[in-house]
Design a protein around this motif. Structure first.
Motif, short mmCIF file in Angstrom:
data_model
loop_
_atom_site.label_atom_id
_atom_site.label_comp_id
_atom_site.label_asym_id
_atom_site.label_seq_id
_atom_site.Cartn_x
_atom_site.Cartn_y
_atom_site.Cartn_z
N PRO A 1 39.36 -10.63 28.09
CA PRO A 1 39.34 -10.22 26.68
C PRO A 1 38.81 -8.79 26.58
O PRO A 1 37.86 -8.42 27.27
N ALA A 2 39.44 -7.97 25.76
CA ALA A 2 39.07 -6.56 25.69
C ALA A 2 39.19 -6.03 24.27
O ALA A 2 39.96 -6.55 23.45
N ARG A 3 38.42 -4.99 24.01
CA ARG A 3 38.45 -4.30 22.72
C ARG A 3 38.64 -2.81 22.96
O ARG A 3 38.04 -2.25 23.88
N LEU A 4 39.46 -2.17 22.14
CA LEU A 4 39.71 -0.74 22.27
C LEU A 4 38.74 0.04 21.39
O LEU A 4 38.46 -0.35 20.26
N SER A 5 38.25 1.15 21.92
CA SER A 5 37.27 1.95 21.18
C SER A 5 37.55 3.43 21.38
O SER A 5 37.73 3.89 22.52
N VAL A 6 37.57 4.17 20.28
CA VAL A 6 37.72 5.63 20.34
C VAL A 6 36.34 6.25 20.13
O VAL A 6 35.66 5.97 19.15
N ASN A 7 35.94 7.09 21.08
CA ASN A 7 34.67 7.80 20.99
C ASN A 7 34.94 9.29 21.21
O ASN A 7 35.15 9.72 22.34
N PRO A 8 34.95 10.09 20.14
CA PRO A 8 35.26 11.52 20.30
C PRO A 8 34.29 12.24 21.24
O PRO A 8 34.63 13.30 21.78
N ARG A 9 33.09 11.67 21.46
CA ARG A 9 32.14 12.30 22.37
C ARG A 9 32.48 12.05 23.84
O ARG A 9 31.97 12.74 24.72
N ALA A 10 33.31 11.03 24.09
CA ALA A 10 33.63 10.68 25.48
C ALA A 10 34.41 11.82 26.14
O ALA A 10 35.28 12.43 25.52
N ARG A 11 34.08 12.07 27.39
CA ARG A 11 34.75 13.15 28.11
C ARG A 11 35.84 12.62 29.03
O ARG A 11 36.59 13.38 29.63
N ARG A 12 35.91 11.30 29.16
CA ARG A 12 36.92 10.69 30.03
C ARG A 12 37.10 9.23 29.63
O ARG A 12 36.34 8.68 28.83
N LEU A 13 38.09 8.59 30.21
CA LEU A 13 38.30 7.16 29.99
C LEU A 13 37.15 6.39 30.65
O LEU A 13 36.66 6.77 31.72
N SER A 14 36.74 5.29 30.03
CA SER A 14 35.68 4.48 30.63
C SER A 14 35.81 3.03 30.18
O SER A 14 36.51 2.73 29.20
N ILE A 15 35.12 2.17 30.91
CA ILE A 15 35.07 0.74 30.58
C ILE A 15 33.61 0.32 30.58
O ILE A 15 32.87 0.64 31.51
N ARG A 16 33.18 -0.36 29.53
CA ARG A 16 31.85 -0.96 29.55
C ARG A 16 31.99 -2.44 29.20
O ARG A 16 32.97 -2.85 28.55
N ILE A 17 31.04 -3.21 29.63
CA ILE A 17 31.07 -4.66 29.42
C ILE A 17 30.15 -5.01 28.26
O ILE A 17 28.96 -4.67 28.27
N ASP A 18 30.69 -5.64 27.26
CA ASP A 18 29.91 -6.13 26.12
C ASP A 18 29.58 -7.60 26.40
O ASP A 18 30.36 -8.49 26.09
N GLY A 19 28.43 -7.82 27.03
CA GLY A 19 28.06 -9.17 27.41
C GLY A 19 27.86 -10.08 26.23
O GLY A 19 28.13 -11.28 26.28
N ARG A 20 27.37 -9.51 25.13
CA ARG A 20 27.13 -10.33 23.93
C ARG A 20 28.43 -10.90 23.38
O ARG A 20 28.52 -12.05 22.99
N ALA A 21 29.48 -10.05 23.32
CA ALA A 21 30.77 -10.49 22.79
C ALA A 21 31.64 -11.14 23.84
O ALA A 21 32.65 -11.78 23.51
#
Length: 238
Positions: free
Chosen positions: A17-37
């Motif tokens: 299961p995954a969620r898409l997120s746009v972060n204008p501060r991000a300098r590259r593509l990344s993946i983080r794990i939302d353990g709560r969700a």
């Protein structure tokens, strides 16, 4: 396929299961794990980059499944439980009745004493954690503002899904997760410095990190502590 910010993907799209997120501060593509969700968050600097983020995530399916499988079990706020506070193990004790939760330094270590039963007990303990978090984070925020010669900001305490804090320089507001009060005080201090530094630099450039270093010194141990222990803190009260 057209992807959009905040869109949730079914497990067969990238393996979990995954969620898409746009972060204008991000300098590259990344993946983080939302353990709560219980999902992976695929981050791109812009909405146009979300397709690339999805493609990148497909190459990391095994890693994402492993990280999600390693999520700590939930830790309810109930009588008899031991939870961290200021980085120290703290027992939860029921007093019966309807009294508010209080932190007590006993001869065998700190403990939290609270009235209420079931959800009411949990809510009282969480309210105490929120009050303590506001007290500590407001004090550390004000200290870092003075160091940088910055004007006051509006501070709020929330229960965010994964982020420990956020800063909006345009309206001078900072929001913190109350859960950082469970971490050692130096980690909470780092979080306050991290957010205050965004009033000077909105990105995570070398110039930004130099401001953080001016406030707390070497920030890497604190960042590592949150990466290593954050999932366990997010499991408290679940």
């Amino acid at each position: 396929m057209q992807y959009r910010n905040g869109q949730r993907l079914p497990p067969d799209a990238v393996g979990v299961p995954a969620r898409l997120s746009v972060n204008p501060r991000a300098r590259r593509l990344s993946i983080r794990i939302d353990g709560r969700a219980g999902e992976a968050v695929l981050v791109a600097p812009s909405e146009r980059g979300l397709a690339q983020a999805v493609a990148f995530a497909r190459t990391k399916a095994d890693w994402m499944r492993q990280r999600l499988a390693e999520r700590p079990d939930s830790a309810p706020l109930e009588p008899g439980a031991v939870v961290p506070l200021y980085g120290r193990p703290t027992r939860l004790v029921s007093t019966g009745g309807a009294g508010a939760a209080r932190l007590i330094d006993g001869p065998d270590g700190p403990f939290i004493q609270s009235g209420g039963e079931g959800e009411a007990f949990s809510r009282r303990v969480q309210n105490l954690f929120r009050r303590l978090a506001r007290q500590v984070l407001l004090e550390r925020t004000e200290q870092h503002l003075r160091t940088l010669g910055q004007r006051p900001v509006t501070v709020s305490i929330a229960d965010t899904r994964s982020r420990w804090g956020s800063c909006s320089p345009h309206n001078r507001t900072i929001r913190y997760s109350w859960r950082v009060i469970m971490a050692p005080p130096a980690v909470a201090d780092y979080l306050a410095a991290h957010e205050v530094a965004h009033l000077v630099h909105a990105d995570h450039s070398p110039a930004y990190w130099s401001v953080v270093q001016r406030l707390v010194g070497d920030h890497r141990p604190f960042r590592k502590w949150l990466r290593d222990n954050g999932p366990a803190l997010h499991a408290v009260g679940r």
